[in-house]
Design a protein around this motif. Sequence first.
Motif, PDB file in Angstrom:
ATOM      1  N   ALA B 328      -4.035  -3.503  -1.518  1.00 12.95           N
ATOM      2  CA  ALA B 328      -3.127  -4.208  -0.613  1.00 12.95           C
ATOM      3  C   ALA B 328      -2.032  -3.283  -0.112  1.00 12.95           C
ATOM      4  CB  ALA B 328      -2.501  -5.396  -1.327  1.00 12.95           C
ATOM      5  N   LEU B 329      -1.653  -2.354  -0.966  1.00 10.76           N
ATOM      6  CA  LEU B 329      -0.484  -1.549  -0.633  1.00 10.76           C
ATOM      7  C   LEU B 329      -0.398  -0.378  -1.619  1.00 10.76           C
ATOM      8  CD1 LEU B 329       2.016  -1.705   1.257  1.00 10.76           C
ATOM      9  CD2 LEU B 329       3.174  -3.002  -0.513  1.00 10.76           C
ATOM     10  N   LYS B 410      -0.570  -5.623   9.234  1.00  7.83           N
ATOM     11  CA  LYS B 410      -0.563  -4.877  10.490  1.00  7.83           C
ATOM     12  C   LYS B 410      -1.373  -3.606  10.342  1.00  7.83           C
ATOM     13  CE  LYS B 410       4.114  -6.422  11.514  1.00  7.83           C
ATOM     14  NZ  LYS B 410       5.518  -6.002  11.383  1.00  7.83           N
ATOM     15  N   ILE B 411      -1.479  -3.130   9.121  1.00  2.96           N
ATOM     16  CA  ILE B 411      -2.335  -1.964   8.871  1.00  2.96           C
ATOM     17  C   ILE B 411      -3.632  -2.499   8.282  1.00  2.96           C
ATOM     18  CG2 ILE B 411      -2.557   0.236   7.644  1.00  2.96           C
ATOM     19  CD1 ILE B 411       0.485   0.262   7.402  1.00  2.96           C
ATOM     20  N   ILE B 416      -5.769   1.295   4.801  1.00  2.00           N
ATOM     21  CA  ILE B 416      -4.983   1.487   3.570  1.00  2.00           C
ATOM     22  C   ILE B 416      -5.874   2.097   2.491  1.00  2.00           C
ATOM     23  CG2 ILE B 416      -3.776   0.288   1.693  1.00  2.00           C
ATOM     24  CD1 ILE B 416      -2.437  -1.430   3.679  1.00  2.00           C
ATOM     25  N   GLU B 417      -7.099   1.561   2.361  1.00  2.00           N
ATOM     26  CA  GLU B 417      -8.040   2.122   1.365  1.00  2.00           C
ATOM     27  C   GLU B 417      -8.284   3.611   1.651  1.00  2.00           C
ATOM     28  OE1 GLU B 417      -9.178   0.376  -1.145  1.00  2.00           O
ATOM     29  OE2 GLU B 417      -9.623  -1.691  -0.564  1.00  2.00           O
ATOM     30  N   PHE B 418      -8.430   3.936   2.927  1.00  2.00           N
ATOM     31  CA  PHE B 418      -8.684   5.320   3.344  1.00  2.00           C
ATOM     32  C   PHE B 418      -7.505   6.219   2.957  1.00  2.00           C
ATOM     33  CE2 PHE B 418      -8.025   8.320   7.014  1.00  2.00           C
ATOM     34  CZ  PHE B 418      -9.083   9.167   6.773  1.00  2.00           C
ATOM     35  N   LEU B 419      -6.307   5.738   3.242  1.00  2.00           N
ATOM     36  CA  LEU B 419      -5.117   6.531   2.924  1.00  2.00           C
ATOM     37  C   LEU B 419      -4.965   6.723   1.423  1.00  2.00           C
ATOM     38  CD1 LEU B 419      -2.410   5.023   5.351  1.00  2.00           C
ATOM     39  CD2 LEU B 419      -3.716   7.114   5.642  1.00  2.00           C
ATOM     40  N   GLN B 580       6.260   2.206  10.916  1.00  2.00           N
ATOM     41  CA  GLN B 580       5.972   3.191  11.976  1.00  2.00           C
ATOM     42  C   GLN B 580       4.477   3.433  12.100  1.00  2.00           C
ATOM     43  OE1 GLN B 580       7.971   6.936  11.790  1.00  2.00           O
ATOM     44  NE2 GLN B 580       9.992   5.999  11.909  1.00  2.00           N
ATOM     45  N   LEU B 581       3.827   3.491  10.947  1.00  2.00           N
ATOM     46  CA  LEU B 581       2.381   3.707  10.940  1.00  2.00           C
ATOM     47  C   LEU B 581       1.681   2.546  11.655  1.00  2.00           C
ATOM     48  CD1 LEU B 581      -0.165   5.211   9.966  1.00  2.00           C
ATOM     49  CD2 LEU B 581       0.040   4.006   7.794  1.00  2.00           C
ATOM     50  N   ALA B 582       2.102   1.320  11.300  1.00  2.00           N
ATOM     51  CA  ALA B 582       1.492   0.138  11.921  1.00  2.00           C
ATOM     52  C   ALA B 582       1.711   0.145  13.435  1.00  2.00           C
ATOM     53  CB  ALA B 582       2.091  -1.127  11.311  1.00  2.00           C
ATOM     54  N   GLN B 583       2.916   0.538  13.817  1.00  2.00           N
ATOM     55  CA  GLN B 583       3.249   0.590  15.248  1.00  2.00           C
ATOM     56  C   GLN B 583       2.344   1.588  15.976  1.00  2.00           C
ATOM     57  OE1 GLN B 583       7.296   1.827  16.065  1.00  2.00           O
ATOM     58  NE2 GLN B 583       7.848  -0.299  16.387  1.00  2.00           N
ATOM     59  N   TRP B 584       2.141   2.728  15.342  1.00  2.00           N
ATOM     60  CA  TRP B 584       1.307   3.769  15.965  1.00  2.00           C
ATOM     61  C   TRP B 584      -0.146   3.307  16.070  1.00  2.00           C
ATOM     62  CZ3 TRP B 584      -2.681   7.261  14.706  1.00  2.00           C
ATOM     63  CH2 TRP B 584      -2.845   8.313  15.621  1.00  2.00           C
TER      64      TRP B 584
END
Lengths: 273, 587
Positions: B328-329, B410-411, B416-419, B580-584
């Motif tokens: 999730a995070l 938003k992500i 998230i799993e990838f990151l 910021q990531l979600a925005q991008w």
Amino acid sequence: MRFARRRLLNTLVLVAAGAAAWGWVRRADTVLQPTSLFTGLALLAVCLGLALFNARKKLPFIPLLRAATWTQIHVYVGWFSILLFLLHVGFRPPSGVFNITLAVVFGLVAASGVFGLVFSRVMAFRLTLHGENVMFERIPALRAQLQREAEAIVVKSVEETKSTTIADFYATRLQPYFARPRSRLRHVLGLESPLKGVLTDLRLLKRYTNEREHAILAELVDCVEAKDNLDFQLAGQGLLKYWLFVHIPLTASLLILGAVHGLIAFTYAGGFR
Amino acid sequence: MAEITATISRPQRWDVPFDDKMDAAAVDRLLAIPPFSRIDASQFPKSTPLRDILLNDTSLRVFRKGEVIVREGDYGNSAFFILRGSVTVTLGKNAIPAALLGRRETRKKGLLETLGQLWGNPAQPEMRDVSRYQSAKTAARGGVESRGPFGRTQSPFQTPGTAVFLHDVPAVLKGGTATLQAGVFFGEIAALGRTPRTATIIAAEGSELLEIRWQGLRELRLRAPEIKQFVDENYRKYSLENHLRETPYFKDLSPAELKIVADQTRFETYGAFDWQTDYKKNRDTDPVARLRGEPVIAEEGQYANGLILIRAGFARLSQKYNNGERTALYLARGQMFGLREIAHNWRTKESTPLRYTLRALGYVDVLVVPTSVVEQYIMPKIPAAEMPPPIPPLQGNTTLVSPLDQVHGKIPTDFIEFLVDNRFINGRATMLIDLNRCTRCDDCVRACAAAHDNNPRFIRHGPQLGHYMVANACMHCLDPVCMIGCPTGAISRDATGGQVVINDTTCIGCSTCANSCPYNNIQMVEIRDDRGELILDQEKKPVNKAAKCDLCLEQVTGPACVRACPHDALTRLNMQETDQLAQWLQR
């Protein structure tokens, strides 16, 4: 800012600027102002400004706005320059060899610019969707490596199965396929690539091969598909790079011809009298 | 065939000592006082004996009253031991106005120098000024800033030389203070944890301090249990309360309450400090198996035994999802886990269990404040408006969707799993490329090369998820494990911006950083002289140096790659800034 919002905003500014220019030219025409001279000068200045984008690209460390901002300005001012050009020629075809040449060069610059814009947006998507992202400079090396792998598979097939079916097919059909880039135009235009044909032929081989050879054929299919992706990447990335080799020299020609045209027009018009 | 001419001595760990004024007498003096007098010197290997560590990795420094020793927010690469005198620790965030701290900005190129890159960049790759290395030791001993290759300013020492004084300390302080007396270590958390200094420390009187660069401190902790114990005890005694005070929800506690909470707080550590070794070994294995192999700090469905504060490292927050587990995070330093459940149970007198599993991603250092302590001291102090929202009841057998999911929805989960799987969460300036916009023009690579003497410092290639690529460029990590093994301290954080930078002069080309980097973002390059010939050592082997992205630290414009991208395809993002990531991602 989201791209859609930015696009809308820039388009609105472009439309407003275009309407203002059109309105001004119409009004100036009615009071017999030398509008051609003004629009010509403005067009030359705009073209010079547009050409500066390439110079900005050579100076990445100078604090002169981000290249992405320059691209936006380049695109929308580029559209504006087309309207300026039409206003300049009075929406009529030009006459005289020099003027026709100048108009054709302008048209080619504009067309190559529009092509570049559309193509770079579309092809970026297609490159991502098509397969593994590879670096352009490494493609020849990767192709050679694939060819070696395919040859090794074929040699293995002969050694293990004592059959030449796959080797014969490789020599006649696959060797030319792996030897060099294939079907660049088909890839760029999104037409059916030779991959389908090769894969069909590979499937047809099944009737002449046993189970062990089927496994070897599956390995060859992987190589063939990887080669197809390399061809696609080469064609797509190549055109993405090389369209600028048309756009930039044409722009240089346009600036020279435009400057000569301006000088002649200005001289014969007697300046701003 | 090209003639090979340039030859230099192969760089060694202690070619450039931390302080050339350290001598045998100074080392003898240190070895006579505790805790150094209690160290068993026989526990140190012959290659790094105790005496040599003290001789080469430490510096005796005298500070006058009011002199700033460390500044809050700076990235420290050394710790201090008070030999004589005392120091004042400023408590609370921004306790001293930034303008008074004399923070020195990294030197940027001037306009002429910037323009000079147009014609001044060498034609050959990886060219260096040979005389630079030959005179490095001399320059270092002079204690002056020296010119790096092709005019770059580099200091051989990590500690800035210019002193900053606060003449009237009480008048400029906004928060409280604490005093540390002789015989105490400080600054070791920032030095070893690769984190910013959490407080400004000023000499309370004329004081003599021993500054130990982290490479030396690491050896001392490793070989001498007395030092480790000493440092840990010091942390509990002096730093824990400060740490807790800076944590949201703890700031309103009285000093007496804070002390009780600190006394009850447990330190827990999960995973290995040098987690990158295991990560590199296992990264290609099954992600499910990898997740199950991550140490569990707190498990979904269990009662929340305490409030967990992440002190260092990263943790994965996951939730059961049918037959698997969904990330999730991710949590990093300064974030907490379990507060919502504790608050919910405290308010409703229910026993709602934890809704997520917290797992250590590599190395995690946590503080656990027991639930009973949180309920007694923290909960009553939280204003109603700041209280975490109640947990909605589970409906049937559907998977629980918490507000946390909605915030970070938003992500996309797969991103998230990838990151997390690739540990890109570590990045403070991760290079992300949107391949749907990237035309593969390589303007970014060319710009990078132009800003670095014609040597590109990243590769436009890397792991991909959908149309997003994380390129092979240094991410200037929150936890830069590349720094762990560097024997000379050549790779360090920039004191102001925290960028991870390599000092080309003190780099000995041992490849430790390149091998440690879990992302393969550091390259070892063979260096050349101004004629393009390879520079060799006495054994006629090419001399290597580590090279990587420095985020264009010296360029006035910041990262050239971002500025050069004509299609808005490339960005550098801090992975902790999820908004910021979600925005991008949603552009």
